[in-house]
Write a protein that holds these residues in place. Structure first.
Motif, PDB file in Angstrom:
ATOM      1  N   PHE A  62      52.895  45.149  33.116  1.00  0.00           N
ATOM      2  CA  PHE A  62      52.540  45.394  34.523  1.00  0.00           C
ATOM      3  C   PHE A  62      52.337  44.079  35.295  1.00  0.00           C
ATOM      4  O   PHE A  62      52.826  43.915  36.417  1.00  0.00           O
ATOM      5  N   ALA A  63      51.604  43.133  34.691  1.00  0.00           N
ATOM      6  CA  ALA A  63      51.302  41.873  35.385  1.00  0.00           C
ATOM      7  C   ALA A  63      52.579  41.103  35.710  1.00  0.00           C
ATOM      8  O   ALA A  63      52.736  40.574  36.826  1.00  0.00           O
ATOM      9  N   GLU A  64      53.501  41.039  34.777  1.00  0.00           N
ATOM     10  CA  GLU A  64      54.749  40.310  35.008  1.00  0.00           C
ATOM     11  C   GLU A  64      55.588  41.005  36.067  1.00  0.00           C
ATOM     12  O   GLU A  64      56.211  40.349  36.912  1.00  0.00           O
ATOM     13  N   ILE A  65      55.588  42.347  36.037  1.00  0.00           N
ATOM     14  CA  ILE A  65      56.346  43.110  37.052  1.00  0.00           C
ATOM     15  C   ILE A  65      55.750  42.869  38.430  1.00  0.00           C
ATOM     16  O   ILE A  65      56.475  42.716  39.422  1.00  0.00           O
ATOM     17  N   ASP A  67      54.768  42.316  47.107  1.00  0.00           N
ATOM     18  CA  ASP A  67      54.794  41.630  48.409  1.00  0.00           C
ATOM     19  C   ASP A  67      53.390  41.276  48.901  1.00  0.00           C
ATOM     20  O   ASP A  67      53.235  40.881  50.059  1.00  0.00           O
ATOM     21  N   ASP A  68      52.391  41.457  48.058  1.00  0.00           N
ATOM     22  CA  ASP A  68      51.020  41.094  48.447  1.00  0.00           C
ATOM     23  C   ASP A  68      50.754  39.661  47.989  1.00  0.00           C
ATOM     24  O   ASP A  68      50.517  39.410  46.802  1.00  0.00           O
ATOM     25  N   PRO A  69      50.786  38.670  48.929  1.00  0.00           N
ATOM     26  CA  PRO A  69      50.623  37.267  48.515  1.00  0.00           C
ATOM     27  C   PRO A  69      49.250  36.973  47.928  1.00  0.00           C
ATOM     28  O   PRO A  69      49.074  36.027  47.173  1.00  0.00           O
ATOM     29  N   GLY A  70      48.237  37.798  48.271  1.00  0.00           N
ATOM     30  CA  GLY A  70      46.893  37.535  47.782  1.00  0.00           C
ATOM     31  C   GLY A  70      46.682  37.887  46.323  1.00  0.00           C
ATOM     32  O   GLY A  70      45.775  37.365  45.684  1.00  0.00           O
ATOM     33  N   SER A  71      47.512  38.791  45.779  1.00  0.00           N
ATOM     34  CA  SER A  71      47.283  39.225  44.401  1.00  0.00           C
ATOM     35  C   SER A  71      48.492  39.069  43.490  1.00  0.00           C
ATOM     36  O   SER A  71      48.342  39.112  42.269  1.00  0.00           O
ATOM     37  N   ALA A  72      49.682  38.893  44.045  1.00  0.00           N
ATOM     38  CA  ALA A  72      50.890  38.830  43.215  1.00  0.00           C
ATOM     39  C   ALA A  72      50.787  37.725  42.170  1.00  0.00           C
ATOM     40  O   ALA A  72      51.155  37.924  41.007  1.00  0.00           O
ATOM     41  N   GLY A  73      50.270  36.574  42.564  1.00  0.00           N
ATOM     42  CA  GLY A  73      50.166  35.450  41.629  1.00  0.00           C
ATOM     43  C   GLY A  73      49.228  35.718  40.478  1.00  0.00           C
ATOM     44  O   GLY A  73      49.317  35.080  39.426  1.00  0.00           O
ATOM     45  N   GLN A  74      48.300  36.696  40.641  1.00  0.00           N
ATOM     46  CA  GLN A  74      47.362  37.062  39.570  1.00  0.00           C
ATOM     47  C   GLN A  74      47.824  38.334  38.863  1.00  0.00           C
ATOM     48  O   GLN A  74      47.012  39.058  38.277  1.00  0.00           O
TER      49      GLN A  74
END
Length: 625
Positions: A299-302, A308-315
């Motif tokens: 899930f995290a890698e996907i 498209d959420d820049p605040g959480s995609a990186g985490q």
């Protein structure tokens, strides 16, 4: 995007605390007609502006100027123009409030509550704090009721100003023409006739320096100075103890504050729909959901790859823990319907399509006393210190007044240290710490304090902080000997004469240029615009953009004090580069704002003629003193 909304939702939660506050909201009528006893400084229609109201506005403006400018000559605040501007502002404000009342403009209690709750100064740990709110207001000498009335008043004026501003229309033609003038490019060349070129031609009379010294003696005085001793009484310096029993009693009586609701932790993949084809976005979301269902552990890698959420995609889509109601409703409902480890189907919100995975659950619980003990102790100490300071402040003021020949008795009574200053002037200097306060300095340099070396009154130099001082040693203002300033005066006079010669020469050359006799050695061309005139000396900017463009080249001259005389030649005028839409709309917005301000000024002028305005000069002068 979604992360930002989550954070704002946390602030919104804090607003709910306000519902429990015992607000006593006042209408505009009571605000108008209150004002204290005594003759007012002005009357607008049937409503008085009290001396107290005028003095408060005067102090607030003085504090505002000091915070923005720093060291300020106290005489500036005694300027009649400064004081008249304060009174005019109060009159204009009162006129607008009367008109708002007649228009039945109304600001709801809820709007006032929300406005106050949004002020970060009243927050603790991201939430509105009743105790902090009341403590800060006490520190400023205000009550919640008075502050709430002020907020309502300000919001009413904003609403009225908005309605007036919206009624004005900036012509498209005018707006575009102004933008064209702002971006217009001008190619200019310049010549500086500097002072150095004329100093050799200056001949001073033998007695010129002495004559100037005799006629301008004040310019060569060293100001009076004093060394002082002072004591400071601060709420922060008061010793306050809180017992375990008091802390336990507070905790038992306010357990509702320490209930922590259930929180959940979730990760998500957002497929945004803003600016995209919605059907394509849904199709992508369905494909992402299939990928997640096929390999839940990925899930995290996907999320990193697709969200498209820049605040959480990186985490990996992780949103951390949050309570119910802190997310937009469709997202919130989905999260609190899942079991830990479950993944939702496609959830649609205003932001797009989400695939959500619940990764953690914290059950609702009551925070134990041990966990909140420090917070309660701090709160109780602040409250006790505030009460103790209120009592001590009166006694401190009496002590420095009644035993006016020494600060030691007050220092002994309150266990304070008598501190010594260096040499001080009348103007506030931040380097002087507590003695940088303008009101305290004015008291220290009063006639009584200088002649009799008596204590000053206790002066509030900061919220919940009082200080008193007395002069230890005083040096009166003294005229510097002529010989010590003779060279300085001669330099000043030579520069003045050189400036006159430069101006005369420049004006002569300008006359020749305007006749078509251009034999000057011009400098390199500069391209300037009204939007970017940084390559021109500030005094030259108006002259350059007033130059005639009908026949080129055209010429202008500008006097620049301390520098000399500037000659300008305008060679070419061209349309500026086309502005991108964002910048163009921004500038048009500024123009509309200026037009709205002008409309407001005209509106206030019309109100002044509609309502009778009387200024009580006798009361105003008494208030000034």
């Amino acid at each position: 995007m979604f992360d930002a909304v989550r954070n704002n939702k946390r602030i919104v939660q804090g607003f709910l605390v306000l519902i429990m506050l015992p607000f006593a909201f006042f209408g505009l009528d009571s605000y108008f007609n209150g004002g204290g006893a005594g003759a007012g400084v002005a009357k607008v229609g049937d409503v008085q502006i009290s001396q107290q109201e005028y003095q408060q506005a005067l102090r607030e403006q003085q504090d505002r100027v000091r915070s923005q400018v720093g060291q300020v000559d106290p005489k500036m605040f005694e300027n009649p123009a400064f004081r008249k501007a304060i009174l005019d502002d109060l009159i204009n404000r009162r006129l607008l409030l009367i008109e708002a009342g007649k228009r039945r403009l109304y600001v709801s209690d809820e709007a006032v509550r929300n406005a106050i709750a949004s002020i970060e100064a009243f927050h603790e740990n991201g939430k509105f704090s009743t105790q902090r709110y009341e403590a800060l207001l006490r520190g400023q000498g205000m009550s919640p009721q008075g502050f709430e009335a002020q907020v309502r008043q300000d919001m009413t004026l904003q609403r009225l100003a908005g309605s007036i501003g919206q009624s004005g229309v900036l012509s498209t033609t005018v707006g575009e023409r102004v933008l064209a003038l702002q971006t217009e490019q001008r190619d200019v060349q310049e010549i500086l006739l500097g002072l150095d070129a004329y100093l050799g031609k200056v001949k001073l009379a033998d007695d010129a320096a002495r004559k100037f010294y005799d006629e301008n003696g004040k310019r060569f005085e060293t100001p009076d100075q004093a060394r002082a001793e002072f004591v400071v009484l601060s709420q922060d310096g008061l010793e306050v103890k809180v017992s375990d029993e008091e802390i336990k009693a507070w905790y038992d009586g306010h357990k509702d504050r320490y209930q922590q609701p259930e929180e959940r932790r979730a990760s998500h993949v957002l497929i945004a729909t803003e600016g995209k084809d919605k059907a394509q976005a849904r199709a992508k979301a369905e494909q992402v959901l299939k990928d997640v269902q096929a390999t839940p552990a990925a899930f995290a890698e996907i999320a990193k790859k697709n969200s498209d959420d820049p605040g959480s995609a990186g985490q990996g889509g992780d949103l951390g823990f949050f309570g119910r109601g802190m997310m937009v409703k469709p997202f919130d409902d989905a999260v609190f319907a899942l079991k830990e480890g479950e993944t939702s189907g496609i959830v649609e919100s205003d932001f797009g399509f989400h695939i959500i995975r619940l990764t953690g659950v914290r059950a609702a619980r009551e925070k134990p006393l041990a966990e909140v003990r420090g917070e309660i102790e701090k709160e109780l100490k602040a409250s006790a210190a505030s009460r103790k300071f209120a009592e001590a402040a009166e006694a401190f003021s009496n002590a420095v007044y009644e035993q006016s020949d020494s600060l030691q008795p007050a220092a002994d009574q309150f266990k304070l240290k008598v501190q010594q200053s260096g040499w001080l002037g009348r103007q506030a200097d931040p380097a002087n710490g507590p003695l940088a306060n303008a009101k305290l300095l004015a008291a220290l340099f009063s006639d009584d304090a200088i002649k009799n070396k008596r204590n000053t009154e206790a002066v509030e130099i900061a919220p919940n902080t009082l200080a008193a001082a007395r002069i230890v040693e005083y040096k009166p203002a003294a005229l510097q000997p002529f010989d010590s300033v003779k060279a300085e005066i001669e330099t000043l006079l030579r520069n003045e004469e050189a400036f006159k010669l430069a101006v005369a020469d420049g004006q002569s050359r300008l006359a020749e240029l305007k006749k078509g006799e251009d034999k000057q050695a011009w400098g390199a061309a500069k391209r300037v615009s009204r939007m970017d005139a940084s390559r021109l000396p500030p005094p030259a900017v108006p002259a350059v953009f007033r130059m005639n463009t009908d026949k080129l080249p055209s010429y202008a001259g500008v006097e620049i004090r301390g520098t000399g005389y500037m000659l300008y030649r305008l060679n070419k005028v061209e349309a500026g580069e086309k502005l991108d839409d964002v910048r163009r709309q921004g500038l048009l917005g500024q123009l509309r704002s200026l037009a709205a301000q002008e409309d407001m000024q005209m509106y206030v002028s019309a109100l002044r003629s509609r309502y009778k305005v009387e200024i009580n000069e006798k009361a105003l002068n008494s208030s000034d003193r």
